[in-house]
Design a protein around this motif. Structure first.
Motif, PDB file in Angstrom:
ATOM      1  N   ASN A  96       0.836  -1.191   0.000  1.00 34.25           N
ATOM      2  CA  ASN A  96       0.000   0.000   0.000  1.00 34.25           C
ATOM      3  C   ASN A  96       0.875   1.247   0.000  1.00 34.25           C
ATOM      4  O   ASN A  96       1.973   1.247   0.565  1.00 34.25           O
ATOM      5  N   GLU A  97       0.393   2.291  -0.620  1.00 35.36           N
ATOM      6  CA  GLU A  97       1.126   3.556  -0.596  1.00 35.36           C
ATOM      7  C   GLU A  97       1.181   4.100   0.828  1.00 35.36           C
ATOM      8  O   GLU A  97       0.274   3.887   1.636  1.00 35.36           O
ATOM      9  N   SER A  98       2.256   4.827   1.134  1.00 38.23           N
ATOM     10  CA  SER A  98       2.519   5.236   2.518  1.00 38.23           C
ATOM     11  C   SER A  98       2.138   6.683   2.821  1.00 38.23           C
ATOM     12  O   SER A  98       2.417   7.153   3.924  1.00 38.23           O
ATOM     13  N   GLU A  99       1.472   7.376   1.885  1.00 42.33           N
ATOM     14  CA  GLU A  99       1.211   8.801   2.068  1.00 42.33           C
ATOM     15  C   GLU A  99       0.418   9.127   3.334  1.00 42.33           C
ATOM     16  O   GLU A  99       0.650  10.137   3.987  1.00 42.33           O
ATOM     17  N   ASP A 100      -0.533   8.273   3.704  1.00 42.09           N
ATOM     18  CA  ASP A 100      -1.363   8.554   4.881  1.00 42.09           C
ATOM     19  C   ASP A 100      -0.647   8.277   6.190  1.00 42.09           C
ATOM     20  O   ASP A 100      -1.178   8.611   7.267  1.00 42.09           O
ATOM     21  N   GLY A 101       0.535   7.675   6.130  1.00 40.23           N
ATOM     22  CA  GLY A 101       1.302   7.389   7.337  1.00 40.23           C
ATOM     23  C   GLY A 101       1.033   6.007   7.888  1.00 40.23           C
ATOM     24  O   GLY A 101      -0.092   5.487   7.789  1.00 40.23           O
ATOM     25  N   VAL A 102       2.059   5.422   8.468  1.00 40.52           N
ATOM     26  CA  VAL A 102       1.949   4.035   8.937  1.00 40.52           C
ATOM     27  C   VAL A 102       0.926   3.881  10.053  1.00 40.52           C
ATOM     28  O   VAL A 102       0.220   2.872  10.120  1.00 40.52           O
ATOM     29  N   VAL A 103       0.816   4.862  10.939  1.00 40.91           N
ATOM     30  CA  VAL A 103      -0.114   4.737  12.059  1.00 40.91           C
ATOM     31  C   VAL A 103      -1.550   4.671  11.557  1.00 40.91           C
ATOM     32  O   VAL A 103      -2.335   3.810  11.979  1.00 40.91           O
ATOM     33  N   ALA A 104      -1.913   5.556  10.630  1.00 39.88           N
ATOM     34  CA  ALA A 104      -3.278   5.559  10.097  1.00 39.88           C
ATOM     35  C   ALA A 104      -3.591   4.264   9.356  1.00 39.88           C
ATOM     36  O   ALA A 104      -4.695   3.712   9.480  1.00 39.88           O
ATOM     37  N   ILE A 105      -2.627   3.768   8.601  1.00 38.94           N
ATOM     38  CA  ILE A 105      -2.863   2.555   7.819  1.00 38.94           C
ATOM     39  C   ILE A 105      -3.003   1.339   8.727  1.00 38.94           C
ATOM     40  O   ILE A 105      -3.913   0.513   8.553  1.00 38.94           O
ATOM     41  N   VAL A 106      -2.114   1.224   9.702  1.00 38.29           N
ATOM     42  CA  VAL A 106      -2.191   0.084  10.624  1.00 38.29           C
ATOM     43  C   VAL A 106      -3.451   0.176  11.474  1.00 38.29           C
ATOM     44  O   VAL A 106      -4.128  -0.836  11.722  1.00 38.29           O
ATOM     45  N   ALA A 107      -3.819   1.385  11.910  1.00 38.09           N
ATOM     46  CA  ALA A 107      -5.050   1.555  12.697  1.00 38.09           C
ATOM     47  C   ALA A 107      -6.269   1.123  11.895  1.00 38.09           C
ATOM     48  O   ALA A 107      -7.191   0.484  12.429  1.00 38.09           O
ATOM     49  N   ALA A 108      -6.283   1.448  10.611  1.00 31.90           N
ATOM     50  CA  ALA A 108      -7.398   1.032   9.759  1.00 31.90           C
ATOM     51  C   ALA A 108      -7.459  -0.490   9.650  1.00 31.90           C
ATOM     52  O   ALA A 108      -8.545  -1.091   9.687  1.00 31.90           O
ATOM     53  N   ALA A 109      -6.297  -1.123   9.518  1.00 31.59           N
ATOM     54  CA  ALA A 109      -6.262  -2.586   9.429  1.00 31.59           C
ATOM     55  C   ALA A 109      -6.742  -3.223  10.724  1.00 31.59           C
ATOM     56  O   ALA A 109      -7.498  -4.207  10.707  1.00 31.59           O
ATOM     57  N   LEU A 110      -6.337  -2.670  11.858  1.00 33.29           N
ATOM     58  CA  LEU A 110      -6.766  -3.215  13.149  1.00 33.29           C
ATOM     59  C   LEU A 110      -8.265  -3.048  13.354  1.00 33.29           C
ATOM     60  O   LEU A 110      -8.898  -3.852  14.042  1.00 33.29           O
ATOM     61  N   ALA A 111      -8.839  -1.998  12.732  1.00 31.65           N
ATOM     62  CA  ALA A 111     -10.271  -1.755  12.847  1.00 31.65           C
ATOM     63  C   ALA A 111     -11.081  -2.520  11.811  1.00 31.65           C
ATOM     64  O   ALA A 111     -12.304  -2.380  11.739  1.00 31.65           O
TER      65      ALA A 111
END
Length: 321
Positions: A96-111
């Motif tokens: 996945n592209e990293s523009e939104d930041g790792v925290v936002a992307i990982v948080a979305a995956a956890l949710a």
């Protein structure tokens, strides 16, 4: 909740992202273990990663490019652990592209706000000279159709391969996991190899050339593409067999059905014509020459998590056309 974090340790951005992610997970009370991509180099399993998997891993987060994802997929094997790739490499077909930041992307995956893609992988069985071959073709007086059906049933019931090589000298026990492809190519002496290609016990052709790539749909954009193979959508469950630089005007790539087994027979290859096996770009070493390679679809798919991912065709059109 326990996460496995694999970072490309030759990329400073990936290292910084891993530190930021570790801080976030700590505030959320989520357990994690961090590994460098160099820890997963080669085909031998990393015992520390294996220990983590034995304890239970809910998700693998990969901070890097496609190469780091391939190493992580091999480490995860057929355990079913989903992989969330965040691109800090170049092409990033699997990430996945990293523009939104790792925290936002990982948080979305956890949710649960990502989309799961189930990608077929490969089980690769190698038999070397001097080893018994449990998958050798039956005698001529045995019914070939029933023999193939029994063979496929046996292989798909066997879940021995879990992302690592199992080697048993004398028993033909070299088994590998691949997400992209298995490639047998000419060796260090540079001489072309002679081999025969069969699919599900049906002989296709005798060939001479630089070797053979057997790929998944995921691997169709990698080595198989460079060898002249087709672009294949990720949902395809069969195999792609592509001869490498064949000394022929008639050799073409072939797409198989999901339950087919591709066999490459090198038993008639001359002693001076070395052949080398590469699994997702990693070289495998054996004590004796390769005699046969059998490739089939893996028992369990690899799950990739998509966060606002591009459509496969959109990505392909922007990269290859």
């Amino acid at each position: 909740m326990n996460l496995l974090i694999v970072r490309n340790n030759s990329n400073s951005q990936a290292i910084d992202a891993s530190l930021l992610l570790a801080t976030y997970l700590g505030t959320q009370g989520i357990d994690y273990a961090v590994f460098d991509s160099s820890d997963l180099q080669g085909l031998a399993p990393n015992p520390l990663v294996s220990d983590q998997l034995a304890r239970g891993v809910d998700m693998a987060v990969v901070l890097g490019g496609d190469g780091t994802i391939l190493r992580t997929a091999r480490a995860v094997g057929v355990s079913g652990v989903p992989i969330l790739g965040i691109n800090f490499g170049r092409l990033g077909f699997l990430a996945n592209e990293s523009e939104d930041g790792v925290v936002a992307i990982v948080a979305a995956a956890l949710a649960g706000e990502t989309v799961s893609e189930r990608r077929s992988n490969l089980r690769v069985d190698i038999v070397c000279e001097g080893e018994s071959d449990p998958w050798a073709s039956p005698d001529a007086d045995v019914d070939m159709a029933s023999s193939h059906e029994e063979k496929v049933s046996t292989w798909f019931d066997d879940d021995e391969c879990e992302g690592e090589e199992s080697s048993q000298e004398g028993a033909g026990g070299h088994t590998f996991f691949a997400l992209n492809e298995a490639a047998v190519t000419r060796g260090a002496n540079g001489r072309i190899v002679d081999f025969s290609l069969s699919i599900s016990d049906v002989h296709i052709a005798e060939m001479r050339g630089d070797g053979l790539v057997v790929a998944t749909a995921t691997g169709s954009t990698a080595y198989a593409l460079s060898a002249g193979g087709p672009l294949v959508a990720p949902g395809f469950d069969g195999l792609i067999a592509v001869p490498i630089a064949p000394h022929s005007l008639r050799a073409r790539a072939m797409l198989t059905s999901a339950n087919d087994v591709v066999e490459m027979d090198l038993s008639q290859n001359a002693a001076g014509r070395e052949a080398t096996l590469f699994i997702d770009g990693e070289m495998a070493e054996f004590s004796s020459p390769i005699k046969r390679m059998y490739v089939r679809r893996g028992a369990e798919p690899t799950t990739l998590l998509r966060y606002k991912g591009e459509n496969f065709y959109e990505y392909a059109s922007s990269v290859f056309f």
